[in-house]
Design an enzyme around this catalytic site. Structure first.
Site, mmCIF file in Angstrom:
data_model
loop_
_atom_site.group_PDB
_atom_site.id
_atom_site.type_symbol
_atom_site.label_atom_id
_atom_site.label_comp_id
_atom_site.label_asym_id
_atom_site.label_seq_id
_atom_site.Cartn_x
_atom_site.Cartn_y
_atom_site.Cartn_z
ATOM 1 C CB ALA A 66 31.418 45.093 45.115
ATOM 2 N N GLY A 111 33.221 41.053 47.816
ATOM 3 C CA GLY A 111 31.948 40.482 47.386
ATOM 4 C C GLY A 111 32.116 39.092 46.781
ATOM 5 C CD GLU A 114 30.554 40.468 51.404
ATOM 6 O OE1 GLU A 114 30.812 41.180 50.409
ATOM 7 O OE2 GLU A 114 29.940 40.898 52.388
ATOM 8 C CD GLU A 134 34.803 43.658 51.410
ATOM 9 O OE1 GLU A 134 35.742 43.105 52.026
ATOM 10 O OE2 GLU A 134 33.882 43.030 50.881
HETATM 11 N N1 COA Z 1 36.417 46.227 40.879
HETATM 12 C C1 COA Z 1 36.675 46.773 39.687
HETATM 13 N N2 COA Z 1 37.718 46.426 38.918
HETATM 14 C C2 COA Z 1 38.551 45.495 39.392
HETATM 15 C C3 COA Z 1 38.375 44.891 40.645
HETATM 16 C C4 COA Z 1 37.240 45.297 41.406
HETATM 17 N N3 COA Z 1 36.949 44.747 42.601
HETATM 18 N N4 COA Z 1 39.381 44.014 40.854
HETATM 19 C C5 COA Z 1 40.139 44.051 39.765
HETATM 20 N N5 COA Z 1 39.662 44.946 38.874
HETATM 21 C C6 COA Z 1 40.200 45.308 37.557
HETATM 22 C C7 COA Z 1 41.431 46.198 37.668
HETATM 23 O O1 COA Z 1 41.054 47.536 37.865
HETATM 24 C C8 COA Z 1 42.065 45.941 36.330
HETATM 25 O O2 COA Z 1 41.353 46.655 35.353
HETATM 26 P P1 COA Z 1 42.169 47.500 34.208
HETATM 27 O O3 COA Z 1 42.950 46.447 33.471
HETATM 28 O O4 COA Z 1 41.081 48.114 33.405
HETATM 29 O O5 COA Z 1 43.049 48.448 34.946
HETATM 30 C C9 COA Z 1 41.780 44.467 36.097
HETATM 31 O O6 COA Z 1 40.664 44.151 36.903
HETATM 32 C C10 COA Z 1 42.925 43.558 36.464
HETATM 33 O O7 COA Z 1 43.258 43.808 37.816
HETATM 34 P P2 COA Z 1 44.745 44.154 38.311
HETATM 35 O O8 COA Z 1 44.628 44.908 39.601
HETATM 36 O O9 COA Z 1 45.518 44.798 37.204
HETATM 37 O O10 COA Z 1 45.322 42.687 38.560
HETATM 38 P P3 COA Z 1 46.510 42.293 39.551
HETATM 39 O O11 COA Z 1 46.831 40.868 39.209
HETATM 40 O O12 COA Z 1 47.595 43.294 39.512
HETATM 41 O O13 COA Z 1 45.866 42.345 41.007
HETATM 42 C C11 COA Z 1 44.166 41.935 42.667
HETATM 43 C C12 COA Z 1 44.854 41.434 41.382
HETATM 44 C C13 COA Z 1 42.966 41.011 42.918
HETATM 45 C C14 COA Z 1 45.135 41.845 43.856
HETATM 46 C C15 COA Z 1 43.715 43.404 42.476
HETATM 47 O O14 COA Z 1 42.981 43.469 41.264
HETATM 48 C C16 COA Z 1 42.807 43.902 43.558
HETATM 49 O O15 COA Z 1 43.287 44.204 44.661
HETATM 50 N N6 COA Z 1 41.496 44.047 43.287
HETATM 51 C C17 COA Z 1 40.556 44.608 44.218
HETATM 52 C C18 COA Z 1 40.217 43.635 45.296
HETATM 53 C C19 COA Z 1 39.262 44.263 46.285
HETATM 54 O O16 COA Z 1 39.579 45.173 46.998
HETATM 55 N N7 COA Z 1 38.023 43.708 46.329
HETATM 56 C C20 COA Z 1 37.014 44.178 47.217
HETATM 57 C C21 COA Z 1 36.169 45.187 46.539
HETATM 58 S S1 COA Z 1 34.883 45.768 47.626
#
Ligand code: COA
Length: 260
Positions: A66, A111, A114, A134
């Protein structure tokens, strides 16, 4: 049809639905959830579409969860409403009545995991990673993950994932039954199509009733679930497809199912 955050490409009976926010790793903001809801409603109503492949745009992610920006600003009431809305969208996908395959091309987190769980079958690309992080954000699954994950992989494995928030790689996901198969990244859509085509060669009503028997039946006591199965079995015996399928076997020719 092409919406802002979703691409729907339907041809030859198969719709490929691509979540299309690659710069945000296809994170599910409210707009994307609304588009998913509308798209799957359209796919349910479209007799030309017999099966669906759901995937994510770009190289890195299926769906990374999400949208955390939106989650961070929500009130308790908004949080509950968002969870209920999201659950309905995923229920619609699971209840489509036509097979839906998640083609997991990268991160499937929160999400996104999910969403993959709401699909009927999951094919992962080598290198894909799945998880429910989460808890690391001080929240929890809200789109059915606490229910679908243990039903799929068992309570112990689900709780390990749900409570640690750690990701599993594609091979581990395969080992625990979280995904059905793992394929080379460049073959993901091809292999998903080929698996879906095997399903679509069968009677559409057989597929629809089987999906219903499994989804509803697993939520019932065994005797009621078997009664439901028997009712659907009786119903399928009224169909032209049943006559065609059995006759084709006896006449040693391929069946021509009409979905009637
Ligand atoms: N919601 C909003 N934005 C998200 C996102 C999310 N769930 N997951 C990734 N993004 C965005 C990042 O903020 C970033 O945006 P920006 O370039 O404007 O800063 C972009 O997507 C790229 O992500 P980034 O974190 O730079 O990539 P990465 O390769 O370093 O890391 C992940 C990849 C998947 C490990 C990391 O993005 C992450 O942990 N995301 C969240 C996962 C999460 O907790 N999901 C559950 C949400 S309830």
């Amino acid at each position: 049809m092409s919406e802002k955050n979703l691409i729907v490409d339907a041809r030859d009976g198969v719709a490929v639905v691509t979540v299309n926010r690659p710069d945000k790793l296809n994170a599910l903001n409210d707009r994307t959830m609304e588009e998913l809801d509308a798209a799957f409603q359209g796919l349910a109503d479209d007799p030309a579409v017999r099966g669906v492949i759901l995937t994510g745009a770009g190289e890195k992610a299926f769906v990374a969860g999400a949208d955390i920006g939106e989650l961070s600003a929500q009130s308790p009431v908004q949080g509950q409403e968002r969870s209920l809305r999201g659950q309905k969208v995923l229920d619609r996908i699971e209840g489509l009545g036509k097979p839906v395959i998640a083609a997991i091309n990268g991160f499937a987190l929160g999400g996104g995991c999910e969403l993959a769980l709401a699909c009927h079958v999951r094919v992962a690309a080598e290198g894909a990673r799945l998880g429910t992080p989460e808890v690391k954000l001080g929240i929890m699954c809200g789109y059915g993950g606490t229910q679908r994950l243990p039903r799929l992989v068992g309570r112990g494995r689900a709780l390990e994932m749900l409570l640690t928030g750690e990701m599993v790689d594609a091979q581990e996901a395969l080992r625990i039954g979280l995904v059905n198969r793992v394929v080379p990244k460049e073959k993901l859509l091809e292999e998903s199509q080929s698996l879906l085509r095997k399903m679509l060669a069968n009677g559409p009503l057989s597929l629809r009733f089987t999906l219903d028997a499994v989804a509803r039946g697993l939520e019932m006591p065994l005797d009621q679930a078997q009664a439901h199965e028997a009712t659907l079995f009786g119903l399928i015996c009224t169909t032209e497809d049943m006559k065609e399928g059995t006759r084709a076997f006896l006449e040693k020719r391929p069946p021509r199912f009409q979905g009637r």
